[in-house]
Scaffold this motif. Structure first.
Motif, mmCIF file in Angstrom:
data_model
loop_
_atom_site.group_PDB
_atom_site.id
_atom_site.type_symbol
_atom_site.label_atom_id
_atom_site.label_comp_id
_atom_site.label_asym_id
_atom_site.label_seq_id
_atom_site.Cartn_x
_atom_site.Cartn_y
_atom_site.Cartn_z
ATOM 1 N N ASP B 42 5.638 4.802 15.698
ATOM 2 C CA ASP B 42 5.082 5.784 14.955
ATOM 3 C C ASP B 42 3.833 5.874 14.311
ATOM 4 O O ASP B 42 3.302 6.880 13.891
ATOM 5 C CB ASP B 42 6.034 6.282 13.997
ATOM 6 C CG ASP B 42 7.504 6.297 14.468
ATOM 7 O OD1 ASP B 42 7.689 7.093 15.306
ATOM 8 O OD2 ASP B 42 8.452 5.853 13.818
ATOM 9 N N ALA B 43 3.179 4.870 14.521
ATOM 10 C CA ALA B 43 1.542 4.661 13.981
ATOM 11 C C ALA B 43 0.810 5.500 15.286
ATOM 12 O O ALA B 43 0.956 5.483 16.449
ATOM 13 C CB ALA B 43 1.322 3.096 13.775
ATOM 14 N N ALA B 44 -0.515 5.719 14.472
ATOM 15 C CA ALA B 44 -1.553 6.723 15.674
ATOM 16 C C ALA B 44 -1.589 6.207 16.917
ATOM 17 O O ALA B 44 -1.549 6.696 17.956
ATOM 18 C CB ALA B 44 -2.638 7.178 14.554
ATOM 19 N N LEU B 45 -1.990 4.822 16.743
ATOM 20 C CA LEU B 45 -2.371 4.167 18.021
ATOM 21 C C LEU B 45 -1.351 4.111 19.048
ATOM 22 O O LEU B 45 -1.703 4.585 20.104
ATOM 23 C CB LEU B 45 -2.893 2.518 17.672
ATOM 24 C CG LEU B 45 -3.279 1.676 18.935
ATOM 25 C CD1 LEU B 45 -4.724 2.197 19.300
ATOM 26 C CD2 LEU B 45 -3.472 0.322 18.370
ATOM 27 N N PHE B 46 -0.232 3.641 18.923
ATOM 28 C CA PHE B 46 0.906 3.783 19.665
ATOM 29 C C PHE B 46 1.290 5.074 20.047
ATOM 30 O O PHE B 46 1.551 5.476 21.298
ATOM 31 C CB PHE B 46 2.037 2.703 19.272
ATOM 32 C CG PHE B 46 1.831 1.325 19.350
ATOM 33 C CD1 PHE B 46 1.897 0.622 20.393
ATOM 34 C CD2 PHE B 46 1.034 0.757 18.371
ATOM 35 C CE1 PHE B 46 1.638 -0.891 20.601
ATOM 36 C CE2 PHE B 46 1.056 -0.679 18.257
ATOM 37 C CZ PHE B 46 1.131 -1.403 19.556
ATOM 38 N N ARG B 47 1.399 5.828 19.157
ATOM 39 C CA ARG B 47 2.021 7.144 19.199
ATOM 40 C C ARG B 47 1.076 8.159 20.222
ATOM 41 O O ARG B 47 1.652 8.904 20.816
ATOM 42 C CB ARG B 47 2.026 7.908 17.996
ATOM 43 C CG ARG B 47 3.054 9.168 17.876
ATOM 44 C CD ARG B 47 3.160 9.624 16.479
ATOM 45 N NE ARG B 47 1.615 10.093 16.137
ATOM 46 C CZ ARG B 47 1.337 10.160 15.069
ATOM 47 N NH1 ARG B 47 1.823 9.452 13.913
ATOM 48 N NH2 ARG B 47 -0.218 10.485 14.701
#
Ligand SMILES: Nc1ncnc2c1ncn2[C@@H]1O[C@H](COP(=O)(O)OP(=O)(O)OP(=O)(O)O)[C@@H](O)[C@H]1O
Ligand SMILES: [Mg+2]
Lengths: 148, 313
Positions: B42-47
Protein backbone atom coordinates in the motif's frame (compact mmCIF):
# COMPACT_ATOMS: atom_id res chain seq x y z
CA UNK A 1 27.18 4.01 -20.24
CA UNK A 2 29.84 2.48 -18.02
CA UNK A 3 32.22 0.02 -19.54
CA UNK A 4 32.24 -2.08 -16.39
CA UNK A 5 28.69 -3.19 -17.03
CA UNK A 6 29.92 -5.53 -19.74
CA UNK A 7 32.52 -7.20 -17.61
CA UNK A 8 29.61 -9.08 -16.06
CA UNK A 9 27.03 -11.21 -17.84
CA UNK A 10 23.89 -9.40 -18.89
CA UNK A 11 20.47 -10.77 -19.72
CA UNK A 12 18.26 -8.99 -22.24
CA UNK A 13 14.63 -9.71 -23.08
CA UNK A 14 13.58 -10.72 -26.60
CA UNK A 15 9.94 -9.85 -27.01
CA UNK A 16 9.67 -7.34 -29.84
CA UNK A 17 11.40 -5.95 -32.91
CA UNK A 18 12.69 -3.09 -30.78
CA UNK A 19 14.30 -5.67 -28.48
CA UNK A 20 16.08 -7.19 -31.49
CA UNK A 21 17.62 -3.82 -32.34
CA UNK A 22 18.70 -3.46 -28.74
CA UNK A 23 20.24 -6.96 -28.65
CA UNK A 24 22.24 -6.24 -31.80
CA UNK A 25 23.44 -2.96 -30.36
CA UNK A 26 24.47 -4.50 -27.03
CA UNK A 27 26.24 -7.46 -28.64
CA UNK A 28 28.15 -5.09 -30.90
CA UNK A 29 29.20 -2.97 -27.96
CA UNK A 30 30.26 -5.96 -25.85
CA UNK A 31 32.26 -7.41 -28.75
CA UNK A 32 33.94 -4.07 -29.44
CA UNK A 33 34.90 -3.73 -25.79
CA UNK A 34 36.48 -7.19 -25.87
CA UNK A 35 38.65 -6.20 -28.82
CA UNK A 36 36.78 -7.91 -31.66
CA UNK A 37 37.73 -6.55 -35.06
CA UNK A 38 35.13 -4.99 -37.33
CA UNK A 39 34.57 -8.13 -39.41
CA UNK A 40 34.26 -10.29 -36.31
CA UNK A 41 31.86 -7.86 -34.71
CA UNK A 42 29.74 -7.83 -37.83
CA UNK A 43 29.69 -11.63 -38.02
CA UNK A 44 28.74 -12.06 -34.38
CA UNK A 45 26.10 -9.33 -34.47
CA UNK A 46 24.58 -10.89 -37.59
CA UNK A 47 24.51 -14.35 -35.98
CA UNK A 48 22.91 -12.79 -32.89
CA UNK A 49 20.33 -11.08 -35.09
CA UNK A 50 19.37 -14.41 -36.70
CA UNK A 51 19.17 -16.31 -33.43
CA UNK A 52 17.33 -13.58 -31.56
CA UNK A 53 14.78 -13.40 -34.35
CA UNK A 54 14.31 -17.18 -34.19
CA UNK A 55 13.78 -16.85 -30.43
CA UNK A 56 11.15 -14.19 -31.11
CA UNK A 57 9.43 -15.62 -34.19
CA UNK A 58 9.67 -19.38 -33.69
CA UNK A 59 10.14 -19.54 -29.91
CA UNK A 60 7.50 -16.93 -29.11
CA UNK A 61 9.96 -14.74 -27.24
CA UNK A 62 12.56 -15.36 -24.58
CA UNK A 63 15.87 -13.87 -23.62
CA UNK A 64 19.55 -13.74 -24.39
CA UNK A 65 22.37 -13.95 -21.91
CA UNK A 66 25.57 -12.19 -22.91
CA UNK A 67 28.66 -13.55 -21.15
CA UNK A 68 32.17 -12.18 -21.67
CA UNK A 69 34.82 -14.92 -21.51
CA UNK A 70 38.45 -14.56 -20.63
CA UNK A 71 40.81 -17.54 -20.79
CA UNK A 72 43.81 -15.38 -20.03
CA UNK A 73 44.99 -15.86 -23.61
CA UNK A 74 41.94 -14.86 -25.53
CA UNK A 75 38.75 -12.98 -24.99
CA UNK A 76 35.42 -14.19 -26.18
CA UNK A 77 31.72 -13.67 -25.96
CA UNK A 78 29.14 -16.34 -25.30
CA UNK A 79 25.49 -15.78 -26.17
CA UNK A 80 22.71 -18.05 -24.90
CA UNK A 81 19.37 -17.59 -26.63
CA UNK A 82 16.65 -19.17 -24.53
CA UNK A 83 12.96 -19.66 -25.22
CA UNK A 84 10.31 -21.98 -23.91
CA UNK A 85 8.52 -22.35 -27.21
CA UNK A 86 7.63 -25.44 -29.21
CA UNK A 87 11.20 -26.66 -29.64
CA UNK A 88 12.75 -28.07 -32.80
CA UNK A 89 11.54 -31.55 -33.66
CA UNK A 90 13.99 -32.33 -36.43
CA UNK A 91 17.22 -30.51 -35.74
CA UNK A 92 19.06 -31.89 -38.74
CA UNK A 93 16.36 -30.58 -41.04
CA UNK A 94 16.28 -27.19 -39.28
CA UNK A 95 20.05 -26.89 -39.72
CA UNK A 96 19.81 -27.48 -43.46
CA UNK A 97 20.51 -24.47 -45.68
CA UNK A 98 17.23 -23.29 -47.11
CA UNK A 99 14.89 -25.18 -44.82
CA UNK A 100 12.21 -22.96 -43.35
CA UNK A 101 8.91 -23.75 -41.71
CA UNK A 102 7.80 -20.20 -42.43
CA UNK A 103 8.51 -17.80 -45.23
CA UNK A 104 12.16 -17.15 -44.47
CA UNK A 105 15.27 -17.95 -46.46
CA UNK A 106 16.02 -20.80 -44.06
CA UNK A 107 19.55 -19.54 -43.53
CA UNK A 108 19.31 -18.30 -39.95
CA UNK A 109 20.48 -21.36 -38.03
CA UNK A 110 22.89 -22.79 -40.59
CA UNK A 111 24.26 -19.35 -41.44
CA UNK A 112 24.72 -18.36 -37.80
CA UNK A 113 26.71 -21.55 -37.25
CA UNK A 114 29.15 -20.50 -39.97
CA UNK A 115 29.56 -17.04 -38.43
CA UNK A 116 30.77 -18.16 -34.98
CA UNK A 117 33.43 -20.47 -33.53
CA UNK A 118 31.21 -22.66 -31.36
CA UNK A 119 27.58 -23.48 -31.89
CA UNK A 120 25.24 -25.68 -29.90
CA UNK A 121 21.50 -26.28 -29.96
CA UNK A 122 19.64 -27.81 -27.06
CA UNK A 123 16.00 -28.27 -27.91
CA UNK A 124 13.25 -30.42 -26.52
CA UNK A 125 9.96 -30.61 -28.37
CA UNK A 126 7.29 -28.93 -26.30
CA UNK A 127 9.77 -27.48 -23.81
CA UNK A 128 11.82 -24.93 -25.64
CA UNK A 129 15.09 -24.19 -27.34
CA UNK A 130 18.45 -22.92 -26.19
CA UNK A 131 21.03 -21.96 -28.78
CA UNK A 132 24.49 -21.21 -27.45
CA UNK A 133 27.17 -19.60 -29.58
CA UNK A 134 30.68 -18.47 -28.74
CA UNK A 135 33.05 -16.28 -30.71
CA UNK A 136 36.63 -15.43 -29.83
CA UNK A 137 38.46 -12.24 -30.57
CA UNK A 138 41.23 -13.51 -32.79
CA UNK A 139 44.44 -11.59 -33.29
CA UNK A 140 44.84 -10.08 -36.75
CA UNK A 141 47.18 -12.94 -37.75
CA UNK A 142 45.70 -14.87 -40.66
CA UNK A 143 47.56 -18.05 -39.65
CA UNK A 144 45.16 -18.81 -36.83
CA UNK A 145 42.59 -21.41 -37.85
CA UNK A 146 39.16 -19.96 -38.23
CA UNK A 147 35.86 -21.52 -37.29
CA UNK A 148 35.26 -25.07 -38.56
CA UNK B 1 18.28 9.13 6.55
CA UNK B 2 21.93 8.52 7.33
CA UNK B 3 23.86 5.54 6.07
CA UNK B 4 26.92 6.34 8.08
CA UNK B 5 25.58 5.11 11.42
CA UNK B 6 28.27 3.32 13.39
CA UNK B 7 29.22 -0.25 12.55
CA UNK B 8 28.74 -1.24 16.15
CA UNK B 9 25.15 -2.14 15.33
CA UNK B 10 26.30 -5.51 14.10
CA UNK B 11 28.43 -6.15 17.18
CA UNK B 12 26.88 -7.47 20.32
CA UNK B 13 26.64 -4.99 23.16
CA UNK B 14 27.68 -5.70 26.74
CA UNK B 15 24.59 -7.83 27.31
CA UNK B 16 26.09 -11.20 26.47
CA UNK B 17 22.92 -13.19 25.80
CA UNK B 18 21.64 -10.58 23.44
CA UNK B 19 21.93 -11.39 19.75
CA UNK B 20 23.56 -8.76 17.53
CA UNK B 21 20.99 -6.27 16.29
CA UNK B 22 21.61 -7.21 12.65
CA UNK B 23 20.72 -10.82 13.41
CA UNK B 24 17.63 -9.76 15.30
CA UNK B 25 16.55 -7.59 12.40
CA UNK B 26 17.16 -10.46 10.00
CA UNK B 27 15.03 -12.81 12.10
CA UNK B 28 12.33 -10.16 12.34
CA UNK B 29 12.26 -9.63 8.56
CA UNK B 30 11.86 -13.39 8.07
CA UNK B 31 9.24 -13.82 10.75
CA UNK B 32 7.13 -10.83 9.73
CA UNK B 33 7.77 -10.95 6.00
CA UNK B 34 4.12 -11.36 5.17
CA UNK B 35 2.94 -8.42 7.28
CA UNK B 36 5.72 -6.20 5.96
CA UNK B 37 4.88 -7.11 2.36
CA UNK B 38 1.21 -6.36 3.00
CA UNK B 39 2.03 -2.91 4.33
CA UNK B 40 4.50 -2.14 1.57
CA UNK B 41 1.95 -3.10 -1.06
CA UNK B 42 0.00 0.00 0.00
CA UNK B 43 3.05 2.26 0.02
CA UNK B 44 3.44 4.63 -2.93
CA UNK B 45 6.38 2.82 -4.50
CA UNK B 46 4.72 -0.59 -4.81
CA UNK B 47 1.19 0.67 -5.31
CA UNK B 48 2.12 2.79 -8.32
CA UNK B 49 4.37 0.23 -9.97
CA UNK B 50 2.09 -2.78 -9.65
CA UNK B 51 -1.14 -1.31 -10.83
CA UNK B 52 -2.68 -4.47 -12.21
CA UNK B 53 -3.03 -6.46 -9.03
CA UNK B 54 -2.23 -5.88 -5.41
CA UNK B 55 -1.09 -9.51 -5.17
CA UNK B 56 1.78 -8.68 -7.48
CA UNK B 57 2.79 -5.80 -5.23
CA UNK B 58 2.68 -8.09 -2.19
CA UNK B 59 4.77 -10.69 -3.99
CA UNK B 60 7.36 -8.06 -4.88
CA UNK B 61 7.36 -6.83 -1.30
CA UNK B 62 8.00 -10.35 -0.01
CA UNK B 63 10.99 -10.66 -2.31
CA UNK B 64 12.45 -7.36 -1.12
CA UNK B 65 11.90 -8.28 2.54
CA UNK B 66 13.56 -11.66 2.00
CA UNK B 67 16.54 -10.00 0.34
CA UNK B 68 16.88 -7.53 3.22
CA UNK B 69 16.75 -10.44 5.69
CA UNK B 70 19.61 -12.12 3.83
CA UNK B 71 21.66 -8.92 3.84
CA UNK B 72 21.06 -8.41 7.56
CA UNK B 73 21.99 -12.04 8.27
CA UNK B 74 25.33 -11.45 6.57
CA UNK B 75 25.88 -8.44 8.84
CA UNK B 76 26.63 -6.17 5.86
CA UNK B 77 23.93 -3.62 6.66
CA UNK B 78 25.62 -0.71 4.92
CA UNK B 79 27.10 -2.53 1.95
CA UNK B 80 25.30 -1.89 -1.35
CA UNK B 81 27.30 -4.78 -2.83
CA UNK B 82 26.03 -7.30 -0.24
CA UNK B 83 25.15 -10.46 -2.13
CA UNK B 84 21.72 -10.57 -0.52
CA UNK B 85 20.63 -7.73 -2.81
CA UNK B 86 21.37 -9.72 -5.97
CA UNK B 87 18.08 -11.59 -5.85
CA UNK B 88 16.10 -8.36 -6.16
CA UNK B 89 18.47 -6.07 -8.04
CA UNK B 90 16.71 -6.67 -11.39
CA UNK B 91 13.31 -6.27 -9.83
CA UNK B 92 14.31 -3.02 -8.12
CA UNK B 93 15.73 -1.76 -11.40
CA UNK B 94 12.48 -2.47 -13.19
CA UNK B 95 10.51 -0.76 -10.44
CA UNK B 96 12.72 2.31 -10.56
CA UNK B 97 12.54 2.40 -14.36
CA UNK B 98 8.78 2.08 -14.21
CA UNK B 99 8.59 5.01 -11.79
CA UNK B 100 10.96 7.01 -13.99
CA UNK B 101 8.72 6.45 -17.01
CA UNK B 102 5.84 8.16 -15.23
CA UNK B 103 7.99 11.26 -15.00
CA UNK B 104 8.87 11.16 -11.32
CA UNK B 105 12.38 12.44 -10.67
CA UNK B 106 15.10 10.44 -8.90
CA UNK B 107 14.56 12.37 -5.66
CA UNK B 108 10.95 11.33 -5.73
CA UNK B 109 11.88 7.68 -6.13
CA UNK B 110 14.37 8.01 -3.27
CA UNK B 111 11.65 9.46 -1.05
CA UNK B 112 9.33 6.61 -1.92
CA UNK B 113 11.95 4.06 -0.97
CA UNK B 114 12.65 5.96 2.24
CA UNK B 115 8.95 5.81 3.05
CA UNK B 116 9.15 2.01 3.25
CA UNK B 117 11.13 2.25 6.47
CA UNK B 118 8.43 3.51 8.80
CA UNK B 119 5.86 0.71 8.30
CA UNK B 120 8.60 -1.86 8.90
CA UNK B 121 10.03 0.01 11.89
CA UNK B 122 6.60 0.15 13.44
CA UNK B 123 6.23 -3.61 13.20
CA UNK B 124 9.74 -4.03 14.56
CA UNK B 125 9.11 -1.90 17.64
CA UNK B 126 5.97 -3.87 18.37
CA UNK B 127 8.13 -6.98 18.76
CA UNK B 128 9.66 -5.62 21.95
CA UNK B 129 8.17 -5.50 25.41
CA UNK B 130 9.47 -1.98 25.68
CA UNK B 131 9.16 -0.44 22.18
CA UNK B 132 11.27 2.49 23.31
CA UNK B 133 13.88 0.55 25.26
CA UNK B 134 17.54 0.40 24.30
CA UNK B 135 17.29 -3.02 22.66
CA UNK B 136 14.40 -1.93 20.44
CA UNK B 137 16.20 1.27 19.64
CA UNK B 138 19.33 -0.54 18.59
CA UNK B 139 17.33 -2.76 16.26
CA UNK B 140 15.47 0.18 14.75
CA UNK B 141 18.81 1.87 14.10
CA UNK B 142 20.05 -1.29 12.37
CA UNK B 143 16.90 -1.41 10.27
CA UNK B 144 17.30 2.26 9.40
CA UNK B 145 20.84 1.65 8.16
CA UNK B 146 19.63 -1.29 6.13
CA UNK B 147 16.79 0.69 4.54
CA UNK B 148 19.21 3.50 3.72
CA UNK B 149 21.35 0.98 1.88
CA UNK B 150 18.31 -0.29 0.02
CA UNK B 151 17.65 3.25 -1.10
CA UNK B 152 21.18 3.53 -2.48
CA UNK B 153 20.79 0.21 -4.31
CA UNK B 154 17.56 1.44 -5.91
CA UNK B 155 19.15 4.76 -6.87
CA UNK B 156 22.05 2.94 -8.46
CA UNK B 157 19.83 0.65 -10.52
CA UNK B 158 17.66 3.64 -11.41
CA UNK B 159 20.65 5.45 -12.85
CA UNK B 160 21.66 2.54 -15.06
CA UNK B 161 18.04 1.93 -16.03
CA UNK B 162 17.64 5.48 -17.29
CA UNK B 163 20.93 5.23 -19.16
CA UNK B 164 19.44 2.23 -20.88
CA UNK B 165 16.23 4.09 -21.63
CA UNK B 166 18.15 6.88 -23.31
CA UNK B 167 20.26 4.46 -25.35
CA UNK B 168 17.16 2.58 -26.45
CA UNK B 169 15.50 5.78 -27.60
CA UNK B 170 18.62 6.66 -29.51
CA UNK B 171 18.48 3.26 -31.22
CA UNK B 172 14.91 3.81 -32.23
CA UNK B 173 15.74 7.21 -33.69
CA UNK B 174 17.53 5.27 -36.38
CA UNK B 175 14.16 4.32 -37.69
CA UNK B 176 13.62 7.57 -39.53
CA UNK B 177 11.66 7.94 -42.71
CA UNK B 178 13.59 7.07 -45.83
CA UNK B 179 13.26 9.58 -48.65
CA UNK B 180 13.55 8.57 -52.26
CA UNK B 181 15.60 11.09 -54.17
CA UNK B 182 15.81 11.74 -57.88
CA UNK B 183 19.46 11.74 -58.85
CA UNK B 184 19.09 12.23 -62.59
CA UNK B 185 16.57 11.79 -65.37
CA UNK B 186 15.25 8.23 -65.04
CA UNK B 187 17.37 7.53 -61.97
CA UNK B 188 16.10 7.42 -58.39
CA UNK B 189 17.98 6.45 -55.25
CA UNK B 190 17.03 5.57 -51.73
CA UNK B 191 19.69 5.82 -49.04
CA UNK B 192 18.77 3.30 -46.35
CA UNK B 193 19.80 4.23 -42.85
CA UNK B 194 19.36 2.16 -39.72
CA UNK B 195 17.44 -0.99 -39.02
CA UNK B 196 15.58 -2.51 -41.95
CA UNK B 197 12.85 -4.43 -40.20
CA UNK B 198 9.81 -5.82 -42.01
CA UNK B 199 7.58 -2.82 -41.42
CA UNK B 200 10.18 -0.35 -42.54
CA UNK B 201 11.28 -2.27 -45.61
CA UNK B 202 7.65 -2.39 -46.67
CA UNK B 203 7.60 1.41 -46.53
CA UNK B 204 10.86 1.60 -48.45
CA UNK B 205 9.58 -0.72 -51.15
CA UNK B 206 6.34 1.17 -51.57
CA UNK B 207 7.93 4.59 -51.78
CA UNK B 208 10.58 3.34 -54.18
CA UNK B 209 7.98 1.77 -56.49
CA UNK B 210 5.92 4.97 -56.33
CA UNK B 211 8.97 7.02 -57.25
CA UNK B 212 9.80 4.70 -60.14
CA UNK B 213 6.35 5.32 -61.55
CA UNK B 214 6.31 9.06 -60.83
CA UNK B 215 9.77 9.70 -62.25
CA UNK B 216 9.50 7.10 -65.00
CA UNK B 217 12.76 5.83 -63.64
CA UNK B 218 14.67 3.11 -65.40
CA UNK B 219 17.30 2.83 -62.70
CA UNK B 220 16.77 2.57 -58.95
CA UNK B 221 19.67 2.64 -56.53
CA UNK B 222 19.36 1.14 -53.06
CA UNK B 223 22.24 2.44 -50.99
CA UNK B 224 22.85 0.44 -47.82
CA UNK B 225 25.89 2.32 -46.51
CA UNK B 226 23.85 3.28 -43.45
CA UNK B 227 22.53 -0.20 -42.66
CA UNK B 228 24.60 -1.63 -39.80
CA UNK B 229 23.52 -5.28 -40.09
CA UNK B 230 22.50 -7.31 -43.11
CA UNK B 231 21.02 -10.58 -41.91
CA UNK B 232 18.87 -13.04 -43.83
CA UNK B 233 15.71 -11.00 -43.26
CA UNK B 234 17.26 -7.76 -44.49
CA UNK B 235 18.72 -9.61 -47.49
CA UNK B 236 15.34 -11.09 -48.25
CA UNK B 237 13.75 -7.63 -48.15
CA UNK B 238 16.43 -6.28 -50.47
CA UNK B 239 15.90 -9.08 -52.97
CA UNK B 240 12.13 -8.63 -52.90
CA UNK B 241 12.53 -4.91 -53.52
CA UNK B 242 14.89 -5.57 -56.42
CA UNK B 243 12.44 -8.07 -57.90
CA UNK B 244 9.51 -5.68 -57.54
CA UNK B 245 11.46 -2.81 -59.14
CA UNK B 246 12.28 -5.12 -62.02
CA UNK B 247 8.61 -5.83 -62.54
CA UNK B 248 8.06 -2.08 -62.79
CA UNK B 249 10.62 -1.95 -65.58
CA UNK B 250 13.47 -0.49 -63.56
CA UNK B 251 16.87 -1.97 -63.01
CA UNK B 252 17.91 -1.98 -59.35
CA UNK B 253 21.46 -1.43 -58.17
CA UNK B 254 22.48 -2.09 -54.57
CA UNK B 255 25.38 0.07 -53.46
CA UNK B 256 27.36 0.60 -50.28
CA UNK B 257 27.95 -2.99 -49.20
CA UNK B 258 30.88 -2.58 -46.85
CA UNK B 259 33.66 -5.20 -46.79
CA UNK B 260 32.71 -6.59 -43.36
CA UNK B 261 29.12 -6.97 -44.48
CA UNK B 262 30.15 -8.58 -47.77
CA UNK B 263 32.13 -11.24 -45.89
CA UNK B 264 29.28 -11.83 -43.49
CA UNK B 265 26.72 -12.21 -46.26
CA UNK B 266 28.89 -14.86 -47.91
CA UNK B 267 29.27 -16.86 -44.67
CA UNK B 268 25.58 -16.57 -44.02
CA UNK B 269 25.03 -18.30 -47.34
CA UNK B 270 23.00 -15.56 -49.00
CA UNK B 271 23.28 -15.53 -52.78
CA UNK B 272 23.11 -11.98 -54.08
CA UNK B 273 24.32 -13.23 -57.46
CA UNK B 274 21.24 -12.00 -59.27
CA UNK B 275 21.50 -8.55 -57.76
CA UNK B 276 23.54 -5.86 -59.45
CA UNK B 277 25.91 -4.27 -56.94
CA UNK B 278 28.31 -1.36 -56.95
CA UNK B 279 30.72 -0.21 -54.27
CA UNK B 280 29.38 3.26 -53.68
CA UNK B 281 26.37 5.35 -54.55
CA UNK B 282 28.59 7.35 -56.91
CA UNK B 283 29.65 4.19 -58.75
CA UNK B 284 26.04 3.11 -59.01
CA UNK B 285 25.05 6.47 -60.46
CA UNK B 286 27.95 6.38 -62.92
CA UNK B 287 26.77 2.95 -64.03
CA UNK B 288 23.17 4.13 -64.51
CA UNK B 289 24.31 7.18 -66.45
CA UNK B 290 26.63 5.25 -68.71
CA UNK B 291 23.81 2.84 -69.51
CA UNK B 292 21.73 5.81 -70.60
CA UNK B 293 24.49 7.03 -72.82
CA UNK B 294 25.34 9.96 -70.62
CA UNK B 295 29.06 10.44 -70.86
CA UNK B 296 30.55 11.70 -67.67
CA UNK B 297 34.11 10.97 -68.60
CA UNK B 298 36.42 8.93 -66.43
CA UNK B 299 34.69 8.82 -63.09
CA UNK B 300 36.89 10.69 -60.68
CA UNK B 301 35.54 9.68 -57.30
CA UNK B 302 36.02 13.24 -56.08
CA UNK B 303 33.83 14.55 -58.88
CA UNK B 304 30.82 12.43 -58.04
CA UNK B 305 31.32 12.31 -54.32
CA UNK B 306 29.19 15.37 -53.48
CA UNK B 307 26.12 13.72 -54.98
CA UNK B 308 26.82 10.57 -53.01
CA UNK B 309 27.39 12.45 -49.81
CA UNK B 310 24.26 14.47 -50.25
CA UNK B 311 22.36 11.22 -50.62
CA UNK B 312 23.74 9.42 -47.61
CA UNK B 313 23.46 12.28 -45.17
N1 LIG C 1 13.94 -21.10 -31.34
C1 LIG C 1 13.27 -21.93 -32.17
N2 LIG C 1 12.15 -22.58 -31.75
C2 LIG C 1 11.47 -23.40 -32.59
N3 LIG C 1 11.81 -23.64 -33.87
C3 LIG C 1 12.91 -23.03 -34.35
C4 LIG C 1 13.70 -22.15 -33.55
N4 LIG C 1 14.73 -21.71 -34.30
C5 LIG C 1 14.59 -22.29 -35.52
N5 LIG C 1 13.51 -23.07 -35.57
C6 LIG C 1 13.05 -23.89 -36.72
O1 LIG C 1 14.15 -24.07 -37.58
C7 LIG C 1 13.82 -23.59 -38.90
C8 LIG C 1 15.05 -23.03 -39.55
O2 LIG C 1 15.47 -21.85 -38.88
P1 LIG C 1 16.26 -20.74 -39.68
O3 LIG C 1 16.55 -19.62 -38.80
O4 LIG C 1 17.42 -21.43 -40.34
O5 LIG C 1 15.24 -20.34 -40.84
P2 LIG C 1 13.97 -19.37 -40.75
O6 LIG C 1 13.94 -18.69 -39.44
O7 LIG C 1 12.78 -20.15 -41.13
O8 LIG C 1 14.30 -18.32 -41.89
P3 LIG C 1 15.41 -17.16 -41.88
O9 LIG C 1 16.40 -17.48 -42.95
O10 LIG C 1 14.69 -15.89 -42.16
O11 LIG C 1 16.05 -17.18 -40.53
C9 LIG C 1 12.71 -22.59 -38.69
O12 LIG C 1 11.91 -22.42 -39.84
C10 LIG C 1 11.95 -23.19 -37.52
O13 LIG C 1 11.06 -24.19 -37.96
MG1 LIG D 1 15.53 -17.63 -38.67
Amino acid sequence: MRAARHAAPATLPIGSDADLAWVRQQVRQAAAELGFGLVQQTKLVTAASELARNTLVHGGGGQVRITPLDTGQSQGLRLDFVDSGPGIRDLEQAMTDGYTSGGGLGLGLSGAKRLVHEFEVDSRPGEGTTVTVTAWATPVSPSRPGPP
Amino acid sequence: MQVSVSVSVSVSEENAEQEPAAQQVSAFLERRREQIAQRWADAALFRTVFTVSRDEAVEAGRAVAAALAAVAASGRLDDIRASGFEAVRDQLGRMAASRARTGIDPDGVAREVAALREPAAELLRAEFEDPNGPEALECVVALTVLMGTLRLVVMETAVSASEELIARQREQLHEVATPVIKLWESTVAVPLIGTLDSARSQVVMESLLDAIVAERARYAILDITGVPTVDSLVAQHLMKTVAAARLMGAECIVSGIRPAIAQTIVHLGIDLGTVLTRGSLADALAYALSRQGVGIGPVAPAGTAPAADAGVR
